[in-house]
Enzyme design. Structure first.
Site, mmCIF file in Angstrom:
data_model
loop_
_atom_site.group_PDB
_atom_site.id
_atom_site.type_symbol
_atom_site.label_atom_id
_atom_site.label_comp_id
_atom_site.label_asym_id
_atom_site.label_seq_id
_atom_site.Cartn_x
_atom_site.Cartn_y
_atom_site.Cartn_z
ATOM 1 N N ASP A 1 -10.630 0.175 13.372
ATOM 2 C CA ASP A 1 -11.245 0.458 11.725
ATOM 3 C C ASP A 1 -12.244 0.064 12.144
ATOM 4 O O ASP A 1 -12.749 -0.724 12.663
ATOM 5 C CB ASP A 1 -10.295 -0.884 11.068
ATOM 6 C CG ASP A 1 -8.114 0.201 11.456
ATOM 7 O OD1 ASP A 1 -8.160 1.524 10.926
ATOM 8 O OD2 ASP A 1 -7.619 -1.336 11.596
ATOM 9 N N CYS B 1 -9.746 -7.785 16.058
ATOM 10 C CA CYS B 1 -8.615 -8.399 15.298
ATOM 11 C C CYS B 1 -9.265 -7.485 13.529
ATOM 12 O O CYS B 1 -10.544 -7.566 13.462
ATOM 13 C CB CYS B 1 -8.500 -9.689 14.752
ATOM 14 S SG CYS B 1 -7.705 -9.933 13.665
ATOM 15 N N CYS C 1 -7.522 -12.060 18.948
ATOM 16 C CA CYS C 1 -8.388 -11.037 19.582
ATOM 17 C C CYS C 1 -9.708 -10.928 19.072
ATOM 18 O O CYS C 1 -10.102 -10.749 17.312
ATOM 19 C CB CYS C 1 -7.195 -9.917 19.397
ATOM 20 S SG CYS C 1 -5.701 -10.203 19.549
ATOM 21 N N ASP D 1 -6.264 4.054 10.539
ATOM 22 C CA ASP D 1 -5.914 3.640 8.792
ATOM 23 C C ASP D 1 -7.480 4.002 8.246
ATOM 24 O O ASP D 1 -8.553 3.343 8.428
ATOM 25 C CB ASP D 1 -5.889 2.043 9.185
ATOM 26 C CG ASP D 1 -4.910 2.087 8.160
ATOM 27 O OD1 ASP D 1 -4.799 2.007 7.237
ATOM 28 O OD2 ASP D 1 -3.877 0.710 8.197
ATOM 29 N N ARG E 1 7.600 0.243 1.708
ATOM 30 C CA ARG E 1 7.189 -0.460 2.899
ATOM 31 C C ARG E 1 5.519 -1.730 2.440
ATOM 32 O O ARG E 1 4.591 -1.287 1.647
ATOM 33 C CB ARG E 1 6.692 -0.171 4.215
ATOM 34 C CG ARG E 1 5.817 0.670 4.507
ATOM 35 C CD ARG E 1 6.695 1.597 5.623
ATOM 36 N NE ARG E 1 5.900 2.660 5.634
ATOM 37 C CZ ARG E 1 4.957 3.205 5.572
ATOM 38 N NH1 ARG E 1 5.148 4.176 4.151
ATOM 39 N NH2 ARG E 1 4.378 4.267 5.745
ATOM 40 N N CYS F 1 -3.005 -17.574 15.118
ATOM 41 C CA CYS F 1 -3.078 -16.892 15.706
ATOM 42 C C CYS F 1 -2.651 -17.663 17.166
ATOM 43 O O CYS F 1 -3.659 -18.599 17.117
ATOM 44 C CB CYS F 1 -3.761 -15.722 15.978
ATOM 45 S SG CYS F 1 -3.209 -13.977 14.921
ATOM 46 N N LYS G 1 -2.876 5.664 6.030
ATOM 47 C CA LYS G 1 -2.948 5.700 7.751
ATOM 48 C C LYS G 1 -2.232 7.166 8.214
ATOM 49 O O LYS G 1 -2.008 8.080 7.833
ATOM 50 C CB LYS G 1 -1.410 5.264 8.666
ATOM 51 C CG LYS G 1 -2.098 4.197 9.113
ATOM 52 C CD LYS G 1 -0.527 3.019 9.292
ATOM 53 C CE LYS G 1 -0.690 1.639 9.695
ATOM 54 N NZ LYS G 1 -0.256 1.252 8.925
ATOM 55 N N ARG H 1 0.568 -0.889 -0.025
ATOM 56 C CA ARG H 1 0.105 0.271 0.005
ATOM 57 C C ARG H 1 0.851 1.509 -0.420
ATOM 58 O O ARG H 1 0.437 1.966 -0.459
ATOM 59 C CB ARG H 1 -0.587 0.400 1.104
ATOM 60 C CG ARG H 1 -1.563 1.405 1.353
ATOM 61 C CD ARG H 1 -2.888 1.117 1.796
ATOM 62 N NE ARG H 1 -3.506 -0.220 2.533
ATOM 63 C CZ ARG H 1 -3.321 0.549 3.648
ATOM 64 N NH1 ARG H 1 -3.433 1.844 4.503
ATOM 65 N NH2 ARG H 1 -3.330 -0.030 4.674
ATOM 66 N N TYR H 2 2.412 1.332 1.073
ATOM 67 C CA TYR H 2 2.772 2.405 0.550
ATOM 68 C C TYR H 2 4.199 2.290 0.541
ATOM 69 O O TYR H 2 4.478 0.426 0.425
ATOM 70 C CB TYR H 2 2.927 2.230 1.929
ATOM 71 C CG TYR H 2 1.636 2.580 3.358
ATOM 72 C CD1 TYR H 2 1.702 3.864 2.812
ATOM 73 C CD2 TYR H 2 1.773 2.265 3.690
ATOM 74 C CE1 TYR H 2 0.666 4.183 4.067
ATOM 75 C CE2 TYR H 2 0.705 2.235 4.316
ATOM 76 C CZ TYR H 2 -0.184 2.896 4.478
ATOM 77 O OH TYR H 2 -0.729 3.650 5.408
#
Ligand SMILES: *Cc1c(COP(=O)(O)O)cnc(C)c1O
Ligand code: SF4
Length: 349
Positions: A269, A106, A103, A306, A90, A99, A313, A86-87
């Site tokens: 989000d 998530c 969470c 985000d 990176r 996991c 972000k 996306r960037y």
């Protein structure tokens, strides 16, 4: 042994009506709580902030219209199934969808816990050629799921391939193991990372509450930091967990004291089924301003959203600029964190 069903969980906690009526839906992450984390939950408090992060409730089965399974549009910014670009500089590589503990907040629930398992050799080789073809990519987030669910040998193999394709690639190890199952972090694991030190690693943790900073967790992170791998923390602002300045102040100071730099504090989000965790932006910004008054610069995370529709972000800190000049150069009026005002004047030449 981790707890993976409501039946097992009922033997450990007296479940509330909301918890008992949770239904696993197509978008929910599995129920799985590690023994370590379960031991931190106060069984006598149905509103325990740690419990809230891992015990599902029927609120998860509700989704409002403003939410979506993939508000960050990760899927359309992906190269193949597991590499998000996306960037420009990176990429994020989803090394696995699994996991050790899930969470309830998530944000990548479209992907997490689908039990697909680790990336294939073919996926890894494709990422390596992508890195070779795009040499301006300088950082990789090794994420998921939790990448440390892979064995040391699997990680060693994968990182070896990425480092060979791009020797100067900075790799962020994004993991919640120090919180969920700190015994996973061993001298051998850290030594394996150290063998690939043609470029730095950074450890990215997710502590959301000061009670998660246990002696075992601190030991786990210290192994990395002592080995020269800096630790950064990304918290999520969660209603009923850490949505007050006192809790976050204690968390951030505790992190800093243990050599973990508070990096981001994320606004929740707009992911389907997570609205009951979301804090209003107004309240979030009030908390951010209060933290700025109380915390040192080192202890202060950047409150960040985000943006939906893949906007990326953006920092959400309240602006301290009250008035900017109409001309190219002039005087700027600022407010101080304590509510006074000050002026900075641009040089005239
Ligand atoms: C957050 C994120 C990053 C890293 O962003 P930083 O602001 O550099 O921490 C990179 N890729 C994706 C897809 C992300 O969501
Ligand atoms: S550790 Fe990360 S990927 Fe795994 S369930 Fe929690 S937020 Fe999702």
């Amino acid at each position: 042994m981790s707890v993976t069903s409501l039946e097992q969980l009922e033997k450990r906690l007296r479940l509330t009506k909301e918890e008992l009526s949770w239904k696993e839906g197509p978008l929910s992450v599995p129920l799985c709580i590690t023994e370590h984390y379960l031991g931190l939950i106060n069984p006598n408090d149905p509103a325990d902030p740690l419990r809230r992060q891992v015990v599902p409730t029927c609120h998860e089965n509700m989704s409002d219209d403003s939410e979506s399974p993939d508000p960050l549009e990760e899927v359309c910014h992906s190269q193949g199934e597991r590499l998000i670009h996306r960037y420009r500089s990176r990429v994020a590589f989803l090394a696995t969808d699994i996991c050790p503990m899930y969470c309830r907040h998530c944000f990548r629930r479209r992907f997490t816990g689908n039990m697909m398992g680790p990336a294939s050799e073919n996926d890894i080789q494709n990422v390596a050629s992508y890195l070779r073809d795009n040499p301006y990519i300088s950082e990789m987030l090794l994420t998921g799921g939790d990448p440390l669910t892979l064995s040391d040998a699997e990680l060693d193999h994968m990182i070896g391939i990425f480092r060979k394709a791009s020797p100067h690639l900075i790799i962020r190890i994004c993991t919640r193991y120090p919180v969920s199952q700190p015994e996973r972090i061993t001298e051998a694991l850290v030594a394996m990372f150290k063998r690939h030190s043609s470029a730095p690693f950074y450890l990215m943790t997710q502590f959301n509450h000061p009670r998660e900073l246990t002696p075992e967790s601190i030991r786990a992170v210290s192994l990395f930091v002592d080995a020269g791998i800096p630790a950064m923390n990304q918290s999520v602002l969660l209603k009923g967990v850490n949505d007050d300045a006192d809790t976050l102040e204690e968390l951030c100071n505790g992190l800093l004291f243990n050599r973990i730099k508070p990096y981001y504090l994320f606004q929740g989000d707009m992911v389907s089924g997570t609205s009951y965790f979301r804090v209003s932006l107004k309240k979030g910004m009030e908390i951010e301003q209060e933290l700025r008054r109380r915390l040192s610069g080192l202890a202060m995370p950047v409150y960040t959203a985000d943006l939906p529709d893949g906007g990326g972000k953006v920092p959400l800190c309240g602006s301290y600029i009250v008035k900017s000049p109409d001309k190219e150069k002039g005087s700027w009026l600022f407010r101080t964190p304590d509510g006074e005002t000050r002026v900075i004047t641009d040089p005239q030449s």
